[in-house]
Design a protein around this motif. Structure first.
Motif, PDB file in Angstrom:
ATOM      1  N   LEU A 199       0.688   5.978  -3.938  1.00 19.81           N
ATOM      2  CA  LEU A 199       0.415   6.849  -3.028  1.00 19.81           C
ATOM      3  C   LEU A 199       0.430   8.447  -3.268  1.00 19.81           C
ATOM      4  CD1 LEU A 199       2.334   4.590  -1.635  1.00 19.81           C
ATOM      5  CD2 LEU A 199       1.934   5.750   0.501  1.00 19.81           C
ATOM      6  N   VAL A 200      -0.591   9.026  -3.102  1.00 21.08           N
ATOM      7  CA  VAL A 200      -0.754  10.444  -3.830  1.00 21.08           C
ATOM      8  C   VAL A 200      -0.492  11.341  -2.533  1.00 21.08           C
ATOM      9  CG1 VAL A 200      -2.564  12.163  -4.861  1.00 21.08           C
ATOM     10  CG2 VAL A 200      -2.317   9.702  -5.616  1.00 21.08           C
ATOM     11  N   TYR A 201       0.110  12.476  -3.039  1.00 25.55           N
ATOM     12  CA  TYR A 201       0.516  13.609  -1.991  1.00 25.55           C
ATOM     13  C   TYR A 201      -0.115  14.850  -2.799  1.00 25.55           C
ATOM     14  CZ  TYR A 201       3.273  10.454   0.740  1.00 25.55           C
ATOM     15  OH  TYR A 201       3.473   9.448   1.748  1.00 25.55           O
ATOM     16  N   ALA A 209      -4.477   6.497  -1.358  1.00 22.66           N
ATOM     17  CA  ALA A 209      -3.684   5.484  -2.043  1.00 22.66           C
ATOM     18  C   ALA A 209      -4.525   4.391  -2.842  1.00 22.66           C
ATOM     19  CB  ALA A 209      -2.892   4.489  -1.076  1.00 22.66           C
ATOM     20  N   VAL A 210      -4.145   3.972  -4.010  1.00 22.90           N
ATOM     21  CA  VAL A 210      -4.749   3.152  -4.904  1.00 22.90           C
ATOM     22  C   VAL A 210      -3.868   1.761  -4.954  1.00 22.90           C
ATOM     23  CG1 VAL A 210      -6.238   4.845  -5.928  1.00 22.90           C
ATOM     24  CG2 VAL A 210      -4.140   3.970  -6.935  1.00 22.90           C
ATOM     25  N   GLU A 233      -4.997   0.500 -16.995  1.00 19.25           N
ATOM     26  CA  GLU A 233      -4.477   0.045 -15.893  1.00 19.25           C
ATOM     27  C   GLU A 233      -6.065  -0.283 -14.974  1.00 19.25           C
ATOM     28  OE1 GLU A 233      -0.723   2.411 -14.475  1.00 19.25           O
ATOM     29  OE2 GLU A 233      -2.411   3.483 -14.555  1.00 19.25           O
ATOM     30  N   ARG A 234      -5.854  -1.204 -14.154  1.00 22.80           N
ATOM     31  CA  ARG A 234      -6.814  -1.439 -13.343  1.00 22.80           C
ATOM     32  C   ARG A 234      -6.545  -1.049 -11.777  1.00 22.80           C
ATOM     33  NH1 ARG A 234      -6.194  -6.388 -16.010  1.00 22.80           N
ATOM     34  NH2 ARG A 234      -5.595  -7.474 -14.091  1.00 22.80           N
ATOM     35  N   MET A 235      -7.367  -0.155 -11.308  1.00 22.69           N
ATOM     36  CA  MET A 235      -7.081   0.410 -10.111  1.00 22.69           C
ATOM     37  C   MET A 235      -8.186   0.466  -8.931  1.00 22.69           C
ATOM     38  SD  MET A 235      -5.465   2.290 -12.447  1.00 22.69           S
ATOM     39  CE  MET A 235      -6.629   3.595 -12.837  1.00 22.69           C
ATOM     40  N   ALA A 236      -8.080   0.097  -7.616  1.00 27.37           N
ATOM     41  CA  ALA A 236      -8.850   0.158  -6.616  1.00 27.37           C
ATOM     42  C   ALA A 236      -8.464   0.850  -5.331  1.00 27.37           C
ATOM     43  CB  ALA A 236      -9.201  -1.351  -6.352  1.00 27.37           C
ATOM     44  N   PRO A 237      -9.230   1.561  -4.667  1.00 28.70           N
ATOM     45  CA  PRO A 237      -8.744   2.067  -3.450  1.00 28.70           C
ATOM     46  C   PRO A 237      -8.005   1.108  -2.468  1.00 28.70           C
ATOM     47  CG  PRO A 237     -11.088   2.731  -3.779  1.00 28.70           C
ATOM     48  CD  PRO A 237     -10.746   1.689  -4.923  1.00 28.70           C
ATOM     49  N   ARG A 238      -6.907   1.762  -1.725  1.00 27.16           N
ATOM     50  CA  ARG A 238      -6.178   0.869  -0.995  1.00 27.16           C
ATOM     51  C   ARG A 238      -5.628   1.509   0.238  1.00 27.16           C
ATOM     52  NH1 ARG A 238      -1.031  -2.777  -2.970  1.00 27.16           N
ATOM     53  NH2 ARG A 238      -2.444  -4.559  -2.598  1.00 27.16           N
ATOM     54  N   ASP A 239      -5.576   0.864   1.369  1.00 24.89           N
ATOM     55  CA  ASP A 239      -5.092   1.449   2.606  1.00 24.89           C
ATOM     56  C   ASP A 239      -3.748   1.371   2.602  1.00 24.89           C
ATOM     57  OD1 ASP A 239      -7.476   2.514   3.684  1.00 24.89           O
ATOM     58  OD2 ASP A 239      -8.142   0.562   4.507  1.00 24.89           O
ATOM     59  N   ALA A 240      -2.844   2.213   2.488  1.00 25.81           N
ATOM     60  CA  ALA A 240      -1.367   2.038   2.488  1.00 25.81           C
ATOM     61  C   ALA A 240      -0.898   1.628   3.699  1.00 25.81           C
ATOM     62  CB  ALA A 240      -0.620   3.269   2.166  1.00 25.81           C
ATOM     63  N   GLU A 242       1.840   0.648   6.861  1.00 25.92           N
ATOM     64  CA  GLU A 242       2.706   1.674   7.500  1.00 25.92           C
ATOM     65  C   GLU A 242       4.191   1.687   6.996  1.00 25.92           C
ATOM     66  OE1 GLU A 242       3.422   0.864  11.580  1.00 25.92           O
ATOM     67  OE2 GLU A 242       0.945   1.088  12.266  1.00 25.92           O
ATOM     68  N   ALA A 243       4.771   0.535   6.470  1.00 26.28           N
ATOM     69  CA  ALA A 243       5.955   0.554   5.736  1.00 26.28           C
ATOM     70  C   ALA A 243       5.924   1.319   4.501  1.00 26.28           C
ATOM     71  CB  ALA A 243       6.259  -0.960   5.335  1.00 26.28           C
ATOM     72  N   GLU A 244       4.712   1.034   3.837  1.00 27.72           N
ATOM     73  CA  GLU A 244       4.624   1.978   2.371  1.00 27.72           C
ATOM     74  C   GLU A 244       4.587   3.563   2.795  1.00 27.72           C
ATOM     75  OE1 GLU A 244       2.140  -1.236  -0.376  1.00 27.72           O
ATOM     76  OE2 GLU A 244       1.172  -0.008   1.220  1.00 27.72           O
ATOM     77  N   ARG A 245       3.762   3.926   3.725  1.00 25.74           N
ATOM     78  CA  ARG A 245       3.906   5.283   4.145  1.00 25.74           C
ATOM     79  C   ARG A 245       5.223   5.787   4.351  1.00 25.74           C
ATOM     80  NH1 ARG A 245      -0.478   8.381   5.978  1.00 25.74           N
ATOM     81  NH2 ARG A 245       1.263   9.817   6.140  1.00 25.74           N
ATOM     82  N   ALA A 246       5.987   4.728   5.168  1.00 24.92           N
ATOM     83  CA  ALA A 246       7.163   5.190   5.646  1.00 24.92           C
ATOM     84  C   ALA A 246       8.265   5.662   4.647  1.00 24.92           C
ATOM     85  CB  ALA A 246       7.814   4.463   6.681  1.00 24.92           C
ATOM     86  N   VAL A 247       8.452   4.687   3.441  1.00 28.71           N
ATOM     87  CA  VAL A 247       9.163   5.084   2.476  1.00 28.71           C
ATOM     88  C   VAL A 247       8.699   6.293   1.563  1.00 28.71           C
ATOM     89  CG1 VAL A 247       9.773   3.869   0.167  1.00 28.71           C
ATOM     90  CG2 VAL A 247       9.680   2.561   2.312  1.00 28.71           C
ATOM     91  N   ALA A 248       7.089   6.206   1.377  1.00 29.15           N
ATOM     92  CA  ALA A 248       6.814   7.383   0.604  1.00 29.15           C
ATOM     93  C   ALA A 248       7.000   8.715   1.153  1.00 29.15           C
ATOM     94  CB  ALA A 248       5.338   7.325   0.181  1.00 29.15           C
ATOM     95  N   ASP A 249       6.841   8.709   2.563  1.00 25.94           N
ATOM     96  CA  ASP A 249       6.981  10.043   3.425  1.00 25.94           C
ATOM     97  C   ASP A 249       8.630  10.136   3.537  1.00 25.94           C
ATOM     98  OD1 ASP A 249       4.359   9.976   4.097  1.00 25.94           O
ATOM     99  OD2 ASP A 249       4.891   9.346   6.119  1.00 25.94           O
ATOM    100  N   ARG A 250       9.226   9.327   3.377  1.00 26.43           N
ATOM    101  CA  ARG A 250      10.820   9.610   2.914  1.00 26.43           C
ATOM    102  C   ARG A 250      11.244  10.164   1.398  1.00 26.43           C
ATOM    103  NH1 ARG A 250      14.150   4.574   4.067  1.00 26.43           N
ATOM    104  NH2 ARG A 250      15.994   5.877   3.208  1.00 26.43           N
ATOM    105  N   VAL A 251      10.767   9.692   0.844  1.00 28.25           N
ATOM    106  CA  VAL A 251      10.762  10.284  -0.830  1.00 28.25           C
ATOM    107  C   VAL A 251      10.361  11.975  -0.722  1.00 28.25           C
ATOM    108  CG1 VAL A 251       9.684  10.300  -3.112  1.00 28.25           C
ATOM    109  CG2 VAL A 251      10.440   8.254  -2.005  1.00 28.25           C
ATOM    110  N   MET A 252       9.285  12.044   0.029  1.00 30.69           N
ATOM    111  CA  MET A 252       8.544  13.585  -0.198  1.00 30.69           C
ATOM    112  C   MET A 252       9.555  14.180   0.955  1.00 30.69           C
ATOM    113  SD  MET A 252       6.044  13.288  -2.057  1.00 30.69           S
ATOM    114  CE  MET A 252       5.664  14.970  -2.035  1.00 30.69           C
TER     115      MET A 252
END
Length: 313
Positions: A199-201, A209-210, A233-240, A242-252
């Protein structure tokens, strides 16, 4: 947006890179183009080039300096020197903290979920038996140094396989023997199917997110990473989720607690998450120094980052 013709004025912004990428990585070229479209003159500059006068650049943006892990102390010293004469993005104190993955302990102590980790200290002079007792009784596990990037010097091992455990002991002993601190982490198998979410901020706000496919298939082999900046690495777009956003937002939200002197959000950050055995996201890494931001996988993200950079000039 109207494109501004390239200017012959001196560069206002140095984009720091490494000697192997003097013309920047593809992602950074997208950013450079977006900056120049806004009339921001830039220069790609190798971070450890002794001939560079960094004071000539009002702002220095750390990007593809991906060889720094071999000279982490030198790199940290460089960031402090640059910060004396220029605005450094991201700040030197953040870089120093983020170089060593023991920062994960700081996040865990603040209640954030990380991949279960055991820390091995070279000063304890651990023998093979002591190392062996730290290994899990079942499942796969990962050994890597706390200062590394791009999955270098990293291997995956099988707890139930004696030859694999022996290779793991050798790997850990070799790292500890040259004074490197070591992480021993459970390999969370859902990463093989679900993958890793990055998740990129930008400027403290979620951008995109990818999905990153799993990289580790077996034990560490020196010839696989010798002279290589990072594993592909092999990357592709991804919709994060809600749980992932919640953890990443807490990190930020936690970063200002770690650095109370920051007067504004970090220019960029990347939070890498993987699912635990129950499918809940846990933190694998938080990249604040020179992360790939996967701009090519998110239309408009290069322009978003360019606007945030320009606002800091």
């Amino acid at each position: 947006m109207t494109t501004v013709p390239p200017s012959s004025a001196p560069a206002r912004l140095a984009i720091a890179t490494c000697a192997e990428l003097p013309e920047l990585d593809q992602d950074d070229r997208l950013l450079r183009d977006a900056l120049e479209a806004r009339g921001v003159a830039t220069a790609a500059v190798v971070w450890d080039d002794p001939t560079v006068d960094w004071s000539a650049y009002p702002t220095v943006l750390i990007r593809s300096t991906w060889d720094y892990t071999d000279r982490a102390r030198q790199f940290a010293d460089w960031t402090r020197r640059v910060e004396h004469s220029s605005a450094l993005l991201n700040p030197a104190e953040v870089v120093a903290w983020n170089i060593d993955k023991t920062y994960l302990r700081d996040l865990e102590q603040r209640g954030l979920p990380i991949v279960p980790t055991i820390w091995l200290d070279p000063e304890r002079n651990m023998d093979a038996r002591a190392i062996h007792t730290r290994f899990p009784a079942f499942g796969d596990f990962v050994i890597k140094p706390t200062v590394s990037a791009g999955s270098r010097d990293t291997g995956r091992y099988e707890a139930g396989d004696t030859p694999s455990r022996m290779l793991a002991i050798t790997h850990a002993k070799n790292l500890l023997g040259v004074g490197r601190h070591v992480m021993l982490q459970r390999y969370l198998r859902q990463v093989d199917t679900v993958g890793e979410t990055a998740l990129v901020y930008v400027d403290g706000q979620f951008s995109h997110a990818v999905r990153k496919s799993a990289l580790l298939a077996g034990p560490y082999r020196r010839d696989e990473t010798e002279g290589v900046l990072y594993r592909r690495e092999r990357m592709a777009p991804r919709d994060a989720s809600e749980a992932e956003r919640a953890v990443a937002d807490r990190v930020m939200a936690t970063i200002p607690e770690v650095f109370p002197g920051l007067d504004r959000p970090l220019l960029y950050a990347r939070v890498d998450l993987i699912p635990d055995d129950e499918g809940k996201p846990v933190i694998l890494e938080v990249e604040l120094i020179e992360p790939s931001l996967f701009l090519e996988h998110a239309p408009g993200s290069a322009e978003l980052l360019a606007a945030a950079v320009e606002a800091r000039l």
